[in-house]
Design an enzyme around this catalytic site. Sequence first.
Site, PDB file in Angstrom:
ATOM      1  N   GLY A   1       1.061  -0.838   0.178  1.00  0.00           N
ATOM      2  CA  GLY A   1       0.004  -0.030   0.040  1.00  0.00           C
ATOM      3  C   GLY A   1       1.128   1.184   0.088  1.00  0.00           C
ATOM      4  O   GLY A   1      -0.173   2.107  -0.018  1.00  0.00           O
ATOM      5  N   ARG A   2       1.870   1.320   0.620  1.00  0.00           N
ATOM      6  CA  ARG A   2       3.039   2.689  -0.038  1.00  0.00           C
ATOM      7  C   ARG A   2       4.302   1.827   0.707  1.00  0.00           C
ATOM      8  O   ARG A   2       5.063   2.330   0.498  1.00  0.00           O
ATOM      9  CB  ARG A   2       2.941   2.379   1.883  1.00  0.00           C
ATOM     10  CG  ARG A   2       3.213   2.085   2.802  1.00  0.00           C
ATOM     11  CD  ARG A   2       3.757   2.775   4.315  1.00  0.00           C
ATOM     12  NE  ARG A   2       3.131   1.919   5.685  1.00  0.00           N
ATOM     13  CZ  ARG A   2       3.825   2.619   6.505  1.00  0.00           C
ATOM     14  NH1 ARG A   2       3.895   3.510   6.766  1.00  0.00           N
ATOM     15  NH2 ARG A   2       3.763   1.344   7.080  1.00  0.00           N
TER      16      ARG A   2
ATOM     17  N   LYS B   1       9.943   2.177   0.088  1.00  0.00           N
ATOM     18  CA  LYS B   1       8.989   2.408   1.305  1.00  0.00           C
ATOM     19  C   LYS B   1       8.283   3.674   1.692  1.00  0.00           C
ATOM     20  O   LYS B   1       9.133   4.665   1.885  1.00  0.00           O
ATOM     21  CB  LYS B   1       8.962   1.095   2.522  1.00  0.00           C
ATOM     22  CG  LYS B   1       8.113   1.066   3.462  1.00  0.00           C
ATOM     23  CD  LYS B   1       8.595   0.556   4.439  1.00  0.00           C
ATOM     24  CE  LYS B   1       7.324   0.045   5.461  1.00  0.00           C
ATOM     25  NZ  LYS B   1       8.140  -0.484   6.320  1.00  0.00           N
TER      26      LYS B   1
ATOM     27  N   ARG C   1      14.592  -0.360   0.612  1.00  0.00           N
ATOM     28  CA  ARG C   1      14.891  -1.368   1.610  1.00  0.00           C
ATOM     29  C   ARG C   1      15.358  -2.810   0.477  1.00  0.00           C
ATOM     30  O   ARG C   1      14.491  -2.115  -0.256  1.00  0.00           O
ATOM     31  CB  ARG C   1      13.182  -1.726   1.914  1.00  0.00           C
ATOM     32  CG  ARG C   1      13.407  -2.494   2.652  1.00  0.00           C
ATOM     33  CD  ARG C   1      11.901  -3.408   4.018  1.00  0.00           C
ATOM     34  NE  ARG C   1      10.893  -3.205   3.238  1.00  0.00           N
ATOM     35  CZ  ARG C   1       9.804  -3.795   4.244  1.00  0.00           C
ATOM     36  NH1 ARG C   1       9.105  -3.286   5.206  1.00  0.00           N
ATOM     37  NH2 ARG C   1       8.750  -4.075   3.257  1.00  0.00           N
TER      38      ARG C   1
ATOM     39  N   ASP D   1       1.649 -11.192   6.820  1.00  0.00           N
ATOM     40  CA  ASP D   1       1.856 -10.735   5.411  1.00  0.00           C
ATOM     41  C   ASP D   1       2.987 -10.364   5.837  1.00  0.00           C
ATOM     42  O   ASP D   1       3.874  -9.308   5.366  1.00  0.00           O
ATOM     43  CB  ASP D   1       0.787  -9.214   5.233  1.00  0.00           C
ATOM     44  CG  ASP D   1       0.643  -8.316   6.294  1.00  0.00           C
ATOM     45  OD1 ASP D   1       0.665  -8.561   7.447  1.00  0.00           O
ATOM     46  OD2 ASP D   1       0.754  -7.294   6.402  1.00  0.00           O
ATOM     47  N   ASN D   2       3.040 -10.831   7.243  1.00  0.00           N
ATOM     48  CA  ASN D   2       4.454  -9.922   8.088  1.00  0.00           C
ATOM     49  C   ASN D   2       5.995 -10.887   8.025  1.00  0.00           C
ATOM     50  O   ASN D   2       7.084 -10.541   8.601  1.00  0.00           O
ATOM     51  CB  ASN D   2       4.695  -8.714   9.111  1.00  0.00           C
ATOM     52  CG  ASN D   2       4.134  -7.510   8.361  1.00  0.00           C
ATOM     53  OD1 ASN D   2       3.674  -7.020   8.178  1.00  0.00           O
ATOM     54  ND2 ASN D   2       3.280  -7.362   9.488  1.00  0.00           N
TER      55      ASN D   2
HETATM   56  P1  AMP Z   1       1.690  -3.167   8.369  1.00  0.00           P
HETATM   57  O1  AMP Z   1       1.226  -2.721   9.707  1.00  0.00           O
HETATM   58  O2  AMP Z   1       3.166  -1.693   7.772  1.00  0.00           O
HETATM   59  O3  AMP Z   1       2.066  -4.713   8.170  1.00  0.00           O
HETATM   60  O4  AMP Z   1       1.111  -2.572   6.353  1.00  0.00           O
HETATM   61  C1  AMP Z   1       0.046  -3.596   6.846  1.00  0.00           C
HETATM   62  C2  AMP Z   1      -0.863  -2.917   5.560  1.00  0.00           C
HETATM   63  O5  AMP Z   1      -1.206  -1.787   5.673  1.00  0.00           O
HETATM   64  C3  AMP Z   1       0.302  -3.467   4.202  1.00  0.00           C
HETATM   65  O6  AMP Z   1      -0.764  -3.838   2.961  1.00  0.00           O
HETATM   66  C4  AMP Z   1       0.259  -1.810   3.769  1.00  0.00           C
HETATM   67  O7  AMP Z   1       0.934  -1.590   2.605  1.00  0.00           O
HETATM   68  C5  AMP Z   1      -0.470  -1.385   4.473  1.00  0.00           C
HETATM   69  N1  AMP Z   1      -0.154   0.111   5.032  1.00  0.00           N
HETATM   70  C6  AMP Z   1       0.540   0.485   5.794  1.00  0.00           C
HETATM   71  N2  AMP Z   1       0.433   1.797   5.936  1.00  0.00           N
HETATM   72  C7  AMP Z   1      -0.307   2.403   4.905  1.00  0.00           C
HETATM   73  C8  AMP Z   1      -0.552   3.779   4.648  1.00  0.00           C
HETATM   74  N3  AMP Z   1       0.185   4.828   5.104  1.00  0.00           N
HETATM   75  N4  AMP Z   1      -0.763   4.288   3.220  1.00  0.00           N
HETATM   76  C9  AMP Z   1      -1.316   2.763   2.245  1.00  0.00           C
HETATM   77  N5  AMP Z   1      -1.282   1.622   2.760  1.00  0.00           N
HETATM   78  C10 AMP Z   1      -0.448   1.348   3.841  1.00  0.00           C
HETATM   79 MG    MG Z   2       3.977  -4.984   7.066  1.00  0.00          MG
END
Ligand code: AMP
Ligand code: MG
Length: 497
Positions: A92-93, A113, A176, A255-256
């Site tokens: 998403g980012r 990222k 990254r 996903d992590n």
């Molecule tokens: P994370 O909590 O970092 O593992 O992210 C979980 C999901 O949310 C992943 O698909 C990320 O790409 C998406 N995500 C997290 N932060 C953002 C953001 N600021 N904008 C868009 N997508 C995000």
């Molecule tokens: Mg993540």
Amino acid sequence: MTIFDSTPLQASYRQLGEPFYSDQLPTPVADPELIRVNPVLAEQLNLSADELQSAESLQIFAGNVVPNSSTPIATAYAAHQFGGWNPQLGDGRAILLGEVIGKDGQRYDIQLKGSGQTPYSRRGDGRSALGPVLREYIVSEAMAALGIPTTRALAAVTTGEQVVRESLLPGGILTRVASSHIRIGTFQFFSSREDVDAVKALADYVINRHYPQALADQSSDEPYSALLSCVVDAQARLVAHWMSVGFIHGVMNTDNMLVCGETVDYGPCAFMDTYHPQKVFSSIDTNGRYAYSNQPDIAQWNLSWLAQALLPLMGDVESEAISKAQAALGRFAKTFTETSQGLISKKLGFSKPSEQVGQLFGELLQLMAQHECDYTLTFRVIGDQLAPEDAARIPADIYTLPEVFADWIKKWHNLLASSNIEKTAAHSLMIKSNPAYIPRNHQIEAAIQQATRSGDFGLFHQLVEVLANPFEYRDENKAFSVAPKPEEEVTKTFCGT
Ligand code: AMP
Ligand code: MG
């Protein structure tokens, strides 16, 4: 000149076709500035360390210019997040610029990222605040220096723009590097859509890229259970390493967890200061699902979803496929235990594990929990007891073992003696196995505050440099080995997304 001029980017993942990814350019930012680059990593990746700091490379790290050889993509994945199913996530980012082949012959992803929205952003802005960028830089590089498999940081930049979180914060972008960003959730994305062809294509890609031994080791009609075994082993070893240094990942959603077995996502993670087996830092982990001592169980739960995804590739007879998957999953306990026992023994100065060493270690943990001792410094000062006259050691004003450890220390000395282990041998093993410096949350927070409030990256740079040599105690870096005072202690971490 940019770092990618002499080393063109490759796009092997893109050859899997859609819907594995969407083509996506990064969104330019207003006024980027370089914070830090990683020349040592660049060299390992066959990238020009000289060009890392060039104005043109800065524009690439900021997403303002796309290298000629790059066809940037955002990848699709799904996940179980805190146990709940989410069928549609994805980068998403983040944007994958492409891949390079490192000096070791392995393929590495180069990803931005915080580089803007993608089709997978849902309601997010696609951006990252500066704090999480600095945090990931510090902790991922510290992990690498500790010898723990991890994604790495090649560069960090500010964007000159603000992001809206609970307040307005300066933005940042991290470049990254990972052996690949393929997640358990990438497999789940396709298996949940019952797209067996896509699961197979992904599995073949992963075998080819990460685990060619899955084809060679076992009879050729079993490559997918062999693949599962390889991932199970890699993650079992990874979690054992986390546990040995007191690391709490904090957000072990599927996903992590990368199938290559590297640590990814440094959002709410923490290294424990005082030891407690049930420690949780993440502000959103209210039930303690990802508590320190739950990590091996959660890793297995996650892997069972990978097994589920691979099941249709393991043969037409379901019961046979299930037993193959169970056998592969069953390896976790053995690999985790063996790795842990090896690491634990070294932490106490024994080159080989034994039942007595394991018991001694358990007793030490109990004492540490009872007396709220600092996990890292306890091991380090125990090792210092065997230090030769001239060796550097943790000064007494930083930490001394509580009196109540005296009986334990006696037992430990006795076991070393009855195992015929020389003090000098045990000492040199212990200082290589017990870091003097870990990325402590209060220090990370201080570095982030200094950078965010006054644009001063001094503490950030210092922290990164000290943590590059975590096992070598030096008096000039004394301040970085100190545990937080009660009022300094950071007890909660935030995803920061
Ligand atoms: P994370 O909590 O970092 O593992 O992210 C979980 C999901 O949310 C992943 O698909 C990320 O790409 C998406 N995500 C997290 N932060 C953002 C953001 N600021 N904008 C868009 N997508 C995000
Ligand atoms: Mg993540």
